[in-house]
Design an enzyme around this catalytic site. Structure first.
Site, PDB file in Angstrom:
ATOM      1  N   ASP A   1       0.765  -1.100   0.014  1.00  0.00           N
ATOM      2  CA  ASP A   1      -0.098  -0.018   0.009  1.00  0.00           C
ATOM      3  C   ASP A   1       0.862   1.272   0.235  1.00  0.00           C
ATOM      4  O   ASP A   1       1.598   1.453   0.894  1.00  0.00           O
ATOM      5  CB  ASP A   1      -0.759  -0.136   1.312  1.00  0.00           C
ATOM      6  CG  ASP A   1      -1.803   1.186   1.633  1.00  0.00           C
ATOM      7  OD1 ASP A   1      -1.864   1.982   0.468  1.00  0.00           O
ATOM      8  OD2 ASP A   1      -2.185   1.435   2.605  1.00  0.00           O
TER       9      ASP A   1
ATOM     10  N   ASN B   1      -0.496   4.748  -0.294  1.00  0.00           N
ATOM     11  CA  ASN B   1      -1.013   5.932  -0.031  1.00  0.00           C
ATOM     12  C   ASN B   1      -1.989   5.636   1.382  1.00  0.00           C
ATOM     13  O   ASN B   1      -2.413   6.636   1.767  1.00  0.00           O
ATOM     14  CB  ASN B   1      -2.234   6.286  -1.130  1.00  0.00           C
ATOM     15  CG  ASN B   1      -3.228   5.240  -1.117  1.00  0.00           C
ATOM     16  OD1 ASN B   1      -3.015   3.916  -0.598  1.00  0.00           O
ATOM     17  ND2 ASN B   1      -4.219   5.516  -2.343  1.00  0.00           N
TER      18      ASN B   1
ATOM     19  N   ASP C   1      -4.326   3.786   2.467  1.00  0.00           N
ATOM     20  CA  ASP C   1      -5.581   3.571   2.909  1.00  0.00           C
ATOM     21  C   ASP C   1      -5.997   2.327   3.130  1.00  0.00           C
ATOM     22  O   ASP C   1      -7.029   1.602   3.346  1.00  0.00           O
ATOM     23  CB  ASP C   1      -6.532   3.851   1.655  1.00  0.00           C
ATOM     24  CG  ASP C   1      -5.916   3.004   0.378  1.00  0.00           C
ATOM     25  OD1 ASP C   1      -5.128   2.129   0.476  1.00  0.00           O
ATOM     26  OD2 ASP C   1      -6.769   3.145  -0.698  1.00  0.00           O
TER      27      ASP C   1
ATOM     28  N   ASP D   1      -1.845  -1.118  -3.855  1.00  0.00           N
ATOM     29  CA  ASP D   1      -2.103  -0.378  -5.195  1.00  0.00           C
ATOM     30  C   ASP D   1      -0.847  -0.679  -6.106  1.00  0.00           C
ATOM     31  O   ASP D   1       0.057  -1.107  -5.933  1.00  0.00           O
ATOM     32  CB  ASP D   1      -2.445   0.969  -4.560  1.00  0.00           C
ATOM     33  CG  ASP D   1      -1.364   1.614  -3.572  1.00  0.00           C
ATOM     34  OD1 ASP D   1      -0.257   1.516  -3.928  1.00  0.00           O
ATOM     35  OD2 ASP D   1      -1.844   2.321  -2.798  1.00  0.00           O
TER      36      ASP D   1
ATOM     37  N   ASP E   1      -4.841 -10.319 -15.483  1.00  0.00           N
ATOM     38  CA  ASP E   1      -6.012 -11.275 -15.478  1.00  0.00           C
ATOM     39  C   ASP E   1      -7.171 -10.918 -16.138  1.00  0.00           C
ATOM     40  O   ASP E   1      -7.566  -9.859 -16.359  1.00  0.00           O
ATOM     41  CB  ASP E   1      -6.618 -11.061 -13.927  1.00  0.00           C
ATOM     42  CG  ASP E   1      -6.611 -12.502 -13.339  1.00  0.00           C
ATOM     43  OD1 ASP E   1      -7.817 -13.314 -13.835  1.00  0.00           O
ATOM     44  OD2 ASP E   1      -6.278 -12.891 -12.401  1.00  0.00           O
TER      45      ASP E   1
ATOM     46  N   ASP F   1      -9.461 -16.097 -16.352  1.00  0.00           N
ATOM     47  CA  ASP F   1     -10.156 -16.932 -15.497  1.00  0.00           C
ATOM     48  C   ASP F   1     -11.298 -17.922 -15.715  1.00  0.00           C
ATOM     49  O   ASP F   1     -12.019 -17.593 -16.866  1.00  0.00           O
ATOM     50  CB  ASP F   1     -10.891 -15.800 -14.860  1.00  0.00           C
ATOM     51  CG  ASP F   1     -11.513 -15.945 -13.473  1.00  0.00           C
ATOM     52  OD1 ASP F   1     -10.704 -16.320 -12.383  1.00  0.00           O
ATOM     53  OD2 ASP F   1     -12.778 -15.839 -13.332  1.00  0.00           O
TER      54      ASP F   1
ATOM     55  N   GLU G   1      -7.087 -20.553 -16.419  1.00  0.00           N
ATOM     56  CA  GLU G   1      -7.455 -21.115 -14.980  1.00  0.00           C
ATOM     57  C   GLU G   1      -8.945 -21.965 -15.446  1.00  0.00           C
ATOM     58  O   GLU G   1      -9.499 -21.347 -16.255  1.00  0.00           O
ATOM     59  CB  GLU G   1      -7.503 -20.212 -13.928  1.00  0.00           C
ATOM     60  CG  GLU G   1      -7.910 -20.701 -12.796  1.00  0.00           C
ATOM     61  CD  GLU G   1      -9.403 -20.292 -12.193  1.00  0.00           C
ATOM     62  OE1 GLU G   1      -9.436 -20.921 -10.956  1.00  0.00           O
ATOM     63  OE2 GLU G   1     -10.153 -19.851 -12.879  1.00  0.00           O
TER      64      GLU G   1
ATOM     65  N   HIS H   1      -3.972 -16.898  -4.997  1.00  0.00           N
ATOM     66  CA  HIS H   1      -4.969 -16.137  -4.100  1.00  0.00           C
ATOM     67  C   HIS H   1      -6.419 -16.917  -3.726  1.00  0.00           C
ATOM     68  O   HIS H   1      -7.001 -16.722  -3.035  1.00  0.00           O
ATOM     69  CB  HIS H   1      -5.426 -14.937  -4.662  1.00  0.00           C
ATOM     70  CG  HIS H   1      -6.128 -15.178  -6.066  1.00  0.00           C
ATOM     71  ND1 HIS H   1      -5.653 -15.854  -7.099  1.00  0.00           N
ATOM     72  CD2 HIS H   1      -7.526 -14.852  -6.204  1.00  0.00           C
ATOM     73  CE1 HIS H   1      -6.542 -15.898  -7.986  1.00  0.00           C
ATOM     74  NE2 HIS H   1      -7.525 -15.346  -7.472  1.00  0.00           N
ATOM     75  N   ASP H   2      -6.237 -18.338  -4.254  1.00  0.00           N
ATOM     76  CA  ASP H   2      -7.653 -19.151  -4.279  1.00  0.00           C
ATOM     77  C   ASP H   2      -7.026 -20.272  -3.258  1.00  0.00           C
ATOM     78  O   ASP H   2      -8.035 -21.118  -2.988  1.00  0.00           O
ATOM     79  CB  ASP H   2      -7.852 -19.439  -5.319  1.00  0.00           C
ATOM     80  CG  ASP H   2      -8.588 -18.681  -6.397  1.00  0.00           C
ATOM     81  OD1 ASP H   2      -8.986 -17.636  -5.733  1.00  0.00           O
ATOM     82  OD2 ASP H   2      -8.820 -18.787  -7.449  1.00  0.00           O
TER      83      ASP H   2
HETATM   84  C1  NOJ Z   1     -11.146 -17.914 -10.177  1.00  0.00           C
HETATM   85  C2  NOJ Z   1     -10.514 -16.654  -9.439  1.00  0.00           C
HETATM   86  O1  NOJ Z   1      -9.130 -17.004  -9.345  1.00  0.00           O
HETATM   87  C3  NOJ Z   1     -11.060 -16.692  -8.174  1.00  0.00           C
HETATM   88  O2  NOJ Z   1     -10.656 -15.865  -7.197  1.00  0.00           O
HETATM   89  C4  NOJ Z   1     -12.841 -16.231  -8.484  1.00  0.00           C
HETATM   90  O3  NOJ Z   1     -13.483 -16.095  -7.571  1.00  0.00           O
HETATM   91  C5  NOJ Z   1     -13.310 -16.891  -9.386  1.00  0.00           C
HETATM   92  N1  NOJ Z   1     -12.540 -17.443 -10.493  1.00  0.00           N
HETATM   93  C6  NOJ Z   1     -14.478 -16.459 -10.004  1.00  0.00           C
HETATM   94  O4  NOJ Z   1     -14.088 -15.323 -11.080  1.00  0.00           O
END
Ligand code: NOJ
Length: 545
Positions: free
Chosen positions: A22, A24, A26, A30, A99, A199, A251, A320-321
């Site tokens: 981050d 700034n 908040d 970013d 993405d 995605d 993905e 991140h998943d």
């Molecule tokens: C896969 C993404 O990696 C995930 O974070 C997202 O919630 C779902 N697709 C829906 O877009």
């Protein structure tokens, strides 16, 4: 090898912008924070950045719900910041992969608002269906649990959303939509981005809307990898990706190796690579929230299955998943450092492109959740709600969901031991993992033997060594020690990874040690310390012709 494309040569580093840096104050990461840290990524040895979504979005699903493909979310900065990020990254020879969320938009997208009002041509941009006998159009259920149909009185119809309610699915039967998508892709490619992480790319085209058979999620057989889906990707490849030399990694949901090959192999190549997740799900019972004990051999066999079936894979242990790999497949207590390095060696010695997720390079761990208020993720919140509804007691449902929640990987990157781990001047949008005072980048830059410095050495080796990058994969054995080889033009490397807390012995190990996760490996090559990983260049005798 001169004609090898860049994406077979480079390590790709994933940034989840909300949690990276981050600038700034908040509390949300970013673009300027990313620009500040580009030298860090280059010094790590990565050659490309995959940026999770930074487009305008109401953030119901943290950016995977796009409300405008052409603008930057003010939380992250401006289009000028984005242009600067692209050019500063390129100046450092770092590629930028955006993405790309094509299956759905946000319900705040202008197309959707107009669709709700039945305004042409947007009326048909989403999947609308009338009620059947006053009920929902079919019995499908969604990826975040629960309903996929939402009724809109203004239209007297339901719209489909396979993910959150705020993520309506686009209608790929409509050629006008495809024209818009093409225009948008060209906009980003003209800006100079090098490719896209696509995605849930195998569910764009819904073949039918019949009821689904039993299965999770119910209805999948009507839209997973349909012929229509392949046609769309072939079309985008022909008209946009190929002419622009744009890289694509898919993905997908519940993909099999056979299906993956239909996307990445052969003349028609629709995508350059595809991610697989079977190894990450190997300790799961049907759905991600139910877990069994981690068994190294089961995990490794899933990887081997993909290595053998698909020539070039997108390899990852985190994103991140997913929860943090060292908490799932290593030991985030006593052996945190050794097991994080061993997993790093695994990722970087497989055949395929390695995807490294922010914080993985310092062994960031799962978050020690204590109170329900710490949960941020839509998927986890839905799961908690459903678990409550079906009567699972609070402490059981929390334990189940906390250890697997996507929030585990979304806590701020731990830059140093100062307030908020050096991520932000102010309270972050999601709590910082309390172990930041010991596990942080600043400390690890200074410690010769840190996880971070191991990653740097290992990436440098891979970047300069063709056997590790391009060699074939051959399995020797799975189990407490994962034992495999990589070979190219007469050179063979043997990779031994100890997945246990015990010292292990392997016979017939001969050759020169190229790298050990311990730094300095003492004693015979066949003896491995707890969680040690070794790469050995085998001595090959060529008979004189
Ligand atoms: C896969 C993404 O990696 C995930 O974070 C997202 O919630 C779902 N697709 C829906 O877009």
């Amino acid at each position: 090898m001169e004609n090898t494309p860049w994406w077979k040569q480079r390590v790709i580093y994933q940034i989840y912008p909300m949690s990276f840096k981050d600038s700034n104050g908040d509390g949300v990461g970013d673009l300027r924070g990313i620009i500040e840290k580009l030298d860090y990524i280059r010094d790590l040895g990565a050659g490309a950045i995959w940026l999770s979504p930074v487009y305008d979005s109401p953030m119901e699903d943290n950016g995977y719900d796009i409300s405008d493909y052409y603008s930057i979310n003010p939380l992250f900065g401006t289009m000028r910041d984005m242009d600067e990020l692209i050019s500063e990254a390129h100046r450092r020879d770092l590629k930028i992969i955006m993405d790309l969320v094509l299956n759905h938009t946000s319900n705040q997208h202008e197309w959707f608002r107009k669709s709700v009002e039945d305004i042409e041509p947007y009326n048909d941009f989403y999947i609308w269906k009338p009620p059947i006998n006053g009920k929902k159009p079919n019995n499908w259920n969604g990826f975040f649990g629960g309903d996929v149909w939402e009724y809109v009185p203004a239209r007297g119809e339901y719209y489909l959303h396979l993910f959150g309610k705020g993520q309506p699915d686009l209608n790929y039967r409509n050629p006008l939509l495809l024209d818009e998508i093409k225009k948008m892709l060209k906009f980003w490619l003209d800006k100079g981005v090098d490719g896209f992480r696509c995605d849930v790319i195998n569910i764009l085209y819904k073949e039918s809307f019949e009821n689904g058979r039993f299965g999770l999620p119910r209805g999948l057989e009507h839209y997973r990898s349909t012929i229509g889906n392949h046609r769309i990707l072939q079309y985008l490849q022909e008209t946009v990706f190929r002419p622009y030399h744009a890289f694509t990694v898919g993905e997908s949901v519940l993909v099999t190796p056979e299906e993956a090959n239909n996307y990445v192999a052969g003349e028609e190549r629709e995508l350059d690579q595809i991610f697989y997740f079977d190894h990450l799900c190997s300790n799961q019972i049907v759905v991600k929230w139910f877990r069994k004990k981690f068994v190294p051999a089961v995990f490794q066999k899933q990887i081997v299955n993909w290595m053998n079936a698909v020539d070039w894979n997108a390899n990852s242990l985190e994103s991140h998943d997913q929860p943090r790999s060292v908490s799932c497949f290593g030991n985030d207590g006593r052996y945190l450092s050794s097991s994080a390095k061993m997993l790093g060696m695994l990722l970087l010695s497989l055949r395929g492109t390695p995807y490294l997720y922010q914080g993985e390079e310092i062994g960031m761990t799962n978050f020690p959740f204590r109170i329900p208020e710490d949960v941020r993720d839509l998927e986890a919140l839905n799961a908690l709600r459903i678990a409550k509804k079906i009567g699972i007691p609070a402490h059981v449902r929390q334990k189940m969901i906390w250890s697997v929640s996507r929030d585990n990987a979304r806590t701020p990157v731990q830059w140093d031991s100062s307030h908020n781990a050096g991520f932000s001047q102010n309270a972050p949008w999601i709590p910082v993992n309390p172990n930041y005072d010991t596990v942080n980048i600043n400390n690890q830059i200074k410690e010769e033997d840190s996880v971070l410095n191991f990653y740097k050495r290992m990436i440098a080796l891979r970047n300069t060594d063709e056997v590790l990058r391009l060699g074939d994969f051959q399995l020797s054995s799975c189990g407490e020690i994962f034992d495999f080889r990589r070979s190219l033009s007469g050179s063979t490397y043997r990779i031994l990874l100890n997945f246990t807390e015990k010292k292990q012995q392997k016979s017939n190990v001969e050759g020169i040690i190229l790298i050990s996760t311990l730094g300095d490996h003492k004693g015979p090559a066949g003896i491995l310390s707890p969680y040690e990983g070794l790469i050995i260049k085998e001595t090959v005798y060529h008979e004189k012709m």
